[in-house]
Design a protein around this motif. Structure first.
Motif, PDB file in Angstrom:
ATOM      1  N   ASN A  46       0.656  -1.235  -0.141  1.00 18.79           N
ATOM      2  CA  ASN A  46      -0.139   0.162   0.019  1.00 18.79           C
ATOM      3  C   ASN A  46       0.806   1.388   0.000  1.00 18.79           C
ATOM      4  O   ASN A  46       0.335   2.212  -0.253  1.00 18.79           O
ATOM      5  N   TYR A  47       2.106   1.127   0.233  1.00 22.59           N
ATOM      6  CA  TYR A  47       2.872   2.487   0.434  1.00 22.59           C
ATOM      7  C   TYR A  47       2.903   3.184  -0.910  1.00 22.59           C
ATOM      8  O   TYR A  47       2.791   4.572  -0.845  1.00 22.59           O
ATOM      9  N   ARG A  48       3.047   2.290  -2.036  1.00 24.48           N
ATOM     10  CA  ARG A  48       3.211   3.195  -3.019  1.00 24.48           C
ATOM     11  C   ARG A  48       1.834   3.830  -3.718  1.00 24.48           C
ATOM     12  O   ARG A  48       1.600   4.402  -4.870  1.00 24.48           O
ATOM     13  N   THR A  49       0.708   3.469  -2.944  1.00 20.52           N
ATOM     14  CA  THR A  49      -0.498   3.854  -3.376  1.00 20.52           C
ATOM     15  C   THR A  49      -0.844   5.129  -2.611  1.00 20.52           C
ATOM     16  O   THR A  49      -2.061   5.639  -2.749  1.00 20.52           O
ATOM     17  N   PHE A  50      -0.045   5.631  -1.761  1.00 22.64           N
ATOM     18  CA  PHE A  50      -0.150   6.777  -0.979  1.00 22.64           C
ATOM     19  C   PHE A  50      -0.350   7.847  -2.027  1.00 22.64           C
ATOM     20  O   PHE A  50       0.663   8.052  -2.973  1.00 22.64           O
ATOM     21  N   PRO A  51      -1.090   8.995  -2.240  1.00 30.16           N
ATOM     22  CA  PRO A  51      -1.383  10.043  -2.892  1.00 30.16           C
ATOM     23  C   PRO A  51      -0.037  10.822  -3.271  1.00 30.16           C
ATOM     24  O   PRO A  51       0.287  11.178  -4.085  1.00 30.16           O
ATOM     25  N   ALA A  52       0.531  11.077  -2.152  1.00 29.11           N
ATOM     26  CA  ALA A  52       1.977  11.959  -2.342  1.00 29.11           C
ATOM     27  C   ALA A  52       2.931  10.966  -3.026  1.00 29.11           C
ATOM     28  O   ALA A  52       3.710  11.727  -4.044  1.00 29.11           O
ATOM     29  N   VAL A  53       3.013   9.826  -2.815  1.00 26.58           N
ATOM     30  CA  VAL A  53       3.930   8.978  -3.445  1.00 26.58           C
ATOM     31  C   VAL A  53       3.709   8.813  -4.965  1.00 26.58           C
ATOM     32  O   VAL A  53       4.505   8.851  -5.963  1.00 26.58           O
ATOM     33  N   THR A  79      12.002  16.735  -2.860  1.00 24.96           N
ATOM     34  CA  THR A  79      11.959  16.290  -1.557  1.00 24.96           C
ATOM     35  C   THR A  79      10.546  16.130  -1.031  1.00 24.96           C
ATOM     36  O   THR A  79       9.616  16.733  -1.461  1.00 24.96           O
ATOM     37  N   PHE A  80      10.579  14.996  -0.088  1.00 20.69           N
ATOM     38  CA  PHE A  80       9.219  14.945   0.312  1.00 20.69           C
ATOM     39  C   PHE A  80       9.285  14.556   2.079  1.00 20.69           C
ATOM     40  O   PHE A  80      10.206  13.624   2.421  1.00 20.69           O
ATOM     41  N   ALA A  81       8.877  15.559   2.787  1.00 19.32           N
ATOM     42  CA  ALA A  81       8.845  15.402   4.384  1.00 19.32           C
ATOM     43  C   ALA A  81       7.977  15.970   4.961  1.00 19.32           C
ATOM     44  O   ALA A  81       7.434  17.066   4.432  1.00 19.32           O
ATOM     45  N   GLY A  82       7.355  15.450   6.093  1.00 19.23           N
ATOM     46  CA  GLY A  82       6.458  15.831   6.842  1.00 19.23           C
ATOM     47  C   GLY A  82       5.031  16.193   5.760  1.00 19.23           C
ATOM     48  O   GLY A  82       4.359  17.203   6.349  1.00 19.23           O
ATOM     49  N   ARG A  97       6.032  23.900  -3.798  1.00 20.53           N
ATOM     50  CA  ARG A  97       5.629  23.326  -2.747  1.00 20.53           C
ATOM     51  C   ARG A  97       4.206  22.805  -2.944  1.00 20.53           C
ATOM     52  O   ARG A  97       3.173  23.300  -3.410  1.00 20.53           O
ATOM     53  N   MET A  98       4.213  21.556  -2.813  1.00 21.11           N
ATOM     54  CA  MET A  98       2.750  20.828  -2.957  1.00 21.11           C
ATOM     55  C   MET A  98       2.230  20.090  -1.522  1.00 21.11           C
ATOM     56  O   MET A  98       3.188  19.222  -1.078  1.00 21.11           O
ATOM     57  N   GLU A  99       1.128  20.368  -1.107  1.00 19.30           N
ATOM     58  CA  GLU A  99       0.678  19.766  -0.043  1.00 19.30           C
ATOM     59  C   GLU A  99      -0.622  18.877  -0.190  1.00 19.30           C
ATOM     60  O   GLU A  99      -1.340  18.028   0.465  1.00 19.30           O
ATOM     61  N   ASP A 100      -1.332  19.442  -1.273  1.00 17.35           N
ATOM     62  CA  ASP A 100      -2.682  18.655  -1.870  1.00 17.35           C
ATOM     63  C   ASP A 100      -2.507  17.920  -2.897  1.00 17.35           C
ATOM     64  O   ASP A 100      -2.178  18.164  -3.964  1.00 17.35           O
ATOM     65  N   PHE A 101      -2.667  16.524  -2.636  1.00 17.30           N
ATOM     66  CA  PHE A 101      -2.296  15.557  -4.143  1.00 17.30           C
ATOM     67  C   PHE A 101      -3.654  14.878  -4.266  1.00 17.30           C
ATOM     68  O   PHE A 101      -3.744  13.743  -4.931  1.00 17.30           O
ATOM     69  N   SER A 102      -4.698  15.630  -4.309  1.00 21.88           N
ATOM     70  CA  SER A 102      -5.940  15.079  -4.637  1.00 21.88           C
ATOM     71  C   SER A 102      -6.128  14.967  -6.329  1.00 21.88           C
ATOM     72  O   SER A 102      -7.169  14.184  -6.521  1.00 21.88           O
ATOM     73  N   ASP A 103      -5.371  15.527  -6.919  1.00 24.47           N
ATOM     74  CA  ASP A 103      -5.394  15.296  -8.211  1.00 24.47           C
ATOM     75  C   ASP A 103      -4.751  14.110  -9.064  1.00 24.47           C
ATOM     76  O   ASP A 103      -5.080  13.836 -10.298  1.00 24.47           O
ATOM     77  N   VAL A 104      -4.160  13.373  -8.030  1.00 25.54           N
ATOM     78  CA  VAL A 104      -3.753  12.298  -8.497  1.00 25.54           C
ATOM     79  C   VAL A 104      -4.760  11.006  -8.462  1.00 25.54           C
ATOM     80  O   VAL A 104      -5.502  10.984  -7.420  1.00 25.54           O
ATOM     81  N   ASP A 105      -4.515   9.951  -9.349  1.00 24.86           N
ATOM     82  CA  ASP A 105      -5.376   8.858  -9.118  1.00 24.86           C
ATOM     83  C   ASP A 105      -4.566   7.801  -8.206  1.00 24.86           C
ATOM     84  O   ASP A 105      -3.296   7.347  -8.648  1.00 24.86           O
TER      85      ASP A 105
END
Length: 430
Positions: free
Chosen positions: A119-126, A234-237, A250-258
């Motif tokens: 499931n880690y690769r399915t995180f929206p940020a990933v 970079t990805f942190a926090g 900077r990106m904090e909203d990843f709702s645009d990805v499937d």
């Protein structure tokens, strides 16, 4: 569709709740050796069994979800395979790499869908990170660093299960994000688990892990720094940061990805008759990296995991034993004998063919061209006359003649012994 969920302890309870709340269209049955769970399950109107075989034979499910402890995975998966059931299994595939490899081989031979619940690769940020890398946002990938620091006493660095229970996720992310395999690996462990890797295409990677961290904890996917020829990611926090010559984004909203969950992907793969994204054959490469990490820890030296890439055996063909056939070549004189050792279907790159050619005395390959393609003649024996774009050159064994796109060329044997050559052609990449 009916699913049999095997195991209600630990992750199993979470899967039970998720299946009932998010996959209400799936008819569910449960099997667990703990009879004390029967009352609660049956109160939900769900059939409960203490014996998996009985559950399969009575319920006749369409698929099996294996959420048992890893030392039980082999027995449950093979029981499902005995009944030709597609299997969705919690990681790792099996308690050890040898059993995992045998299990994957059986599923493939019997054409049984088999996917691991990564499931880690399915995180929206990933998913967003992967999207940016695939779009070339930082150019050519050069290095990857990942840190995973958590305070978790249940699994310690002194126990080998940290590899299959925790680090295997990050092996999967490394391969997923880079699209490459690991070609060299060195591991050390004291206060921190440290793994240094070389990937295909010259990419450098490193991973650090501590499960007794006293400071800020990383997210489950870890903290990442990825360097490319045109910038860095970079990805942190929970924040993804892209740095290029154009500035900082900077990106904090990843709702645009499937970002479908792994079980949704499994159901889609069954419906579309294709391997799941984290199918067991691919996921076996992650478990192989865990096994190679143990080898490096045991020996204290780097290891080469390339035999786990799944590329198949070496392809070896002997031109000296090839069966030759004669023909007139491009309108030349006499017969030229040859054998096509490799054709375009043998290659993943734009190579078109590789021929072994024998030109008897007095015979020739007539003048011709190959449009946009390039061709090389590697002369093994004999000598003759090579005509290229209207000029003629004396060539002999050891010479390599390059014919560029649109060049006209031909080869005549004016000697007393056969000329022998390897000829190959390269086309334009598609």
């Amino acid at each position: 569709m009916k699913a049999l969920l095997v195991g209600l302890g630990g992750f199993g309870g979470g899967w039970y709740r998720k299946l009932r709340s998010q996959y209400a269209d799936i008819e569910l049955a449960v099997a667990d050796t703990d009879s004390g769970k029967r009352t609660a399950v049956e109160a939900d109107g769900i059939p409960f069994y203490e014996n998996v075989r009985e559950a399969i034979e009575r319920e006749r499910p369409d698929l099996l979800i294996n959420v048992t402890p890893r030392e039980v995975h082999k027995r449950i998966n093979e029981l499902a395979f005995d009944h030709k059931l597609p299997v969705f299994c919690e990681k790792p595939i099996a308690d050890n790499y040898e059993d995992a490899a045998a299990m994957v081989q059986r599923a493939e031979q019997e054409q049984i869908p088999f996917m691991i619940a990564e499931n880690y690769r399915t995180f929206p940020a990933v998913r967003k990170l992967k999207q940016l890398l695939d779009e070339g946002a930082i150019g050519e990938l050069r290095s990857m660093e990942c840190d995973f620091f958590r305070q978790r006493q249940k699994i310690t660095l002194e126990r080998d299960e940290v590899l299959e229970e925790v680090i295997i996720h990050h092996f999967d992310l490394l391969r997923y994000l880079s699209g490459r395999e690991v070609s060299r690996l060195y591991a050390s462990r004291r206060h921190v688990f440290h793994i240094v890797m070389d990937l295909q295409a010259g990419i450098q990677a490193s991973f650090r892990c501590s499960l007794t961290s006293q400071g800020r904890e990383t997210q489950w996917a870890g903290d990442w720094r990825i360097e490319g020829s045109l910038g860095s990611l970079t990805f942190a926090g929970g924040v993804l940061e892209l740095v290029t010559a154009d500035g900082v984004r900077r990106m904090e909203d990843f709702s645009d990805v499937d970002a479908p969950g792994p079980f949704t992907e499994f159901l889609r793969s069954l419906e579309e008759h294709r391997p799941g994204e984290t199918n067991a054959r691919d996921y076996l490469k992650n478990q192989a990296l865990a096994d190679y990490t143990r080898r490096s820890l045991r020996t204290g030296v780097p290891v080469d995991p390339s035999d786990s890439w799944g590329y198949g055996p070496a392809v070896i063909r002997n031109f000296l034993r090839a069966e030759l056939t004669g023909s007139v070549s491009h309108g030349g004189e006499g017969l030229v004998y040859g054998s096509k050792l490799f054709g375009s279907g043998d290659f993943d790159t734009p190579l078109k063919f590789l021929h072994y050619t024998v030109i008897p005395p007095g015979s020739s390959i007539g003048l011709h061209g190959h449009r946009e393609d390039e061709e090389l003649y590697v002369l093994l024996e004999g000598s003759g006359l090579m005509t290229v774009n209207g000029r003629t050159y004396r060539v002999e064994a050891g010479d390599i003649v390059l014919n560029k796109p649109w060049w006209r060329h031909g080869l005549r044997n004016d000697g007393d012994v056969p000329m022998k050559a390897i000829i190959f052609e390269v086309g334009i990449p598609k």
